[in-house]
Design a protein around this motif. Structure first.
Motif, short mmCIF file in Angstrom:
data_model
loop_
_atom_site.label_atom_id
_atom_site.label_comp_id
_atom_site.label_asym_id
_atom_site.label_seq_id
_atom_site.Cartn_x
_atom_site.Cartn_y
_atom_site.Cartn_z
N TRP A 36 -24.92 -61.32 14.91
CA TRP A 36 -23.83 -60.34 14.87
C TRP A 36 -22.56 -61.00 15.38
O TRP A 36 -22.55 -61.59 16.46
N ARG A 37 -21.49 -60.91 14.59
CA ARG A 37 -20.25 -61.61 14.95
C ARG A 37 -19.07 -60.65 15.08
O ARG A 37 -18.98 -59.66 14.35
N CYS A 38 -18.17 -61.04 15.95
CA CYS A 38 -16.86 -60.40 16.05
C CYS A 38 -15.90 -61.47 16.57
O CYS A 38 -16.29 -62.62 16.74
N ARG A 39 -14.67 -61.10 16.85
CA ARG A 39 -13.68 -62.08 17.30
C ARG A 39 -14.09 -62.83 18.57
O ARG A 39 -13.75 -63.99 18.74
N SER A 40 -14.77 -62.14 19.48
CA SER A 40 -15.08 -62.78 20.76
C SER A 40 -16.30 -63.70 20.70
O SER A 40 -16.54 -64.45 21.64
N GLY A 41 -17.06 -63.65 19.62
CA GLY A 41 -18.20 -64.55 19.52
C GLY A 41 -19.33 -64.01 18.67
O GLY A 41 -19.14 -63.11 17.85
N GLU A 42 -20.50 -64.56 18.91
CA GLU A 42 -21.69 -64.20 18.13
C GLU A 42 -22.84 -63.88 19.07
O GLU A 42 -23.02 -64.53 20.10
N LEU A 43 -23.62 -62.89 18.69
CA LEU A 43 -24.85 -62.54 19.40
C LEU A 43 -26.01 -62.96 18.51
O LEU A 43 -26.10 -62.53 17.37
N ASP A 44 -26.89 -63.81 19.04
CA ASP A 44 -27.99 -64.34 18.22
C ASP A 44 -28.92 -63.24 17.74
O ASP A 44 -29.18 -63.12 16.55
N ILE A 45 -29.44 -62.47 18.69
CA ILE A 45 -30.39 -61.40 18.35
C ILE A 45 -30.08 -60.18 19.21
O ILE A 45 -29.87 -60.30 20.42
N ILE A 46 -30.05 -59.02 18.58
CA ILE A 46 -29.96 -57.77 19.31
C ILE A 46 -31.25 -57.02 18.99
O ILE A 46 -31.58 -56.77 17.83
N ALA A 47 -32.00 -56.72 20.05
CA ALA A 47 -33.31 -56.11 19.88
C ALA A 47 -33.39 -54.85 20.75
O ALA A 47 -32.52 -54.59 21.59
N GLU A 48 -34.46 -54.11 20.55
CA GLU A 48 -34.71 -52.93 21.36
C GLU A 48 -36.18 -52.91 21.74
O GLU A 48 -37.04 -53.25 20.93
N ASN A 49 -36.44 -52.56 22.99
CA ASN A 49 -37.82 -52.45 23.46
C ASN A 49 -37.86 -51.42 24.58
O ASN A 49 -37.10 -51.51 25.54
N HIS B 183 -20.32 -65.55 29.97
CA HIS B 183 -19.12 -64.73 29.80
C HIS B 183 -18.91 -64.35 28.33
O HIS B 183 -18.61 -63.20 28.01
N GLN B 184 -19.09 -65.32 27.44
CA GLN B 184 -18.90 -65.07 26.01
C GLN B 184 -19.91 -64.05 25.49
O GLN B 184 -19.56 -63.13 24.76
N VAL B 185 -21.17 -64.18 25.88
CA VAL B 185 -22.20 -63.25 25.42
C VAL B 185 -21.93 -61.85 25.98
O VAL B 185 -22.02 -60.86 25.25
N ARG B 186 -21.60 -61.76 27.25
CA ARG B 186 -21.30 -60.45 27.85
C ARG B 186 -20.09 -59.78 27.18
O ARG B 186 -20.12 -58.58 26.89
N SER B 187 -19.05 -60.55 26.92
CA SER B 187 -17.85 -60.00 26.26
C SER B 187 -18.17 -59.51 24.86
O SER B 187 -17.73 -58.42 24.46
N THR B 188 -18.92 -60.30 24.12
CA THR B 188 -19.28 -59.92 22.75
C THR B 188 -20.20 -58.69 22.77
O THR B 188 -20.06 -57.80 21.94
N ALA B 189 -21.10 -58.63 23.73
CA ALA B 189 -21.98 -57.47 23.86
C ALA B 189 -21.18 -56.20 24.15
O ALA B 189 -21.49 -55.13 23.61
N GLN B 190 -20.13 -56.31 24.95
CA GLN B 190 -19.27 -55.15 25.23
C GLN B 190 -18.61 -54.63 23.96
O GLN B 190 -18.52 -53.43 23.74
N VAL B 191 -18.16 -55.55 23.10
CA VAL B 191 -17.56 -55.16 21.82
C VAL B 191 -18.61 -54.43 20.98
O VAL B 191 -18.34 -53.37 20.41
#
Length: 128
Positions: free
Chosen positions: A39-52, A83-91
């Protein structure tokens, strides 16, 4: 005539894709639902977003191949990456309207053999 293979016969993208696929298979085998990949946006990329178990989990996949001269996969998760992962997760949370969800940041480490088979896979829950 024997075909010669260079040490770098697989590129970074192929290695990364192999590690991410191994991570997805591992998570699915343990009951996780995969919501997004890369998942991508301006602040970066998240490799996997999962739910458990009702928790939204942002998974950073880190891999190494060959020798570990450049360090272990775990060592590559530095302050800048966190920092990059946390910022992207917030978006992501804001865009999906998930601000009130319980979240976790996990790291999956993968060490690849030269033929891209998996030498080892580790899962660090709540890594940061």
């Amino acid at each position: 005539m024997k075909e010669q293979y260079s040490k770098e016969r697989y590129n970074r993208k192929q290695k990364g894709a192999t590690a991410e696929e191994a991570a997805v298979q591992y998570l699915v085998s343990r009951g996780y639902s995969i919501l997004e990949r890369n998942w991508r946006c301006r602040s970066g990329e998240l490799d996997i977003i999962a739910e458990n178990k009702g928790i939204l989990i942002f998974v950073e996949v880190r891999s190494r191949s060959g020798t570990l001269l450049q360090g272990t996969p775990e060592e590559s998760v530095n302050a800048r990456k966190i920092h990059q992962v946390r910022s992207t997760a917030q978006v992501y949370l804001h865009m999906k309207g998930y601000e009130e969800r319980m979240i976790s940041f996990d790291v999956i480490t993968v060490i690849l053999n030269e033929d891209l088979s998996i030498a080892s896979l580790g899962h660090i829950r709540e890594a940061f």
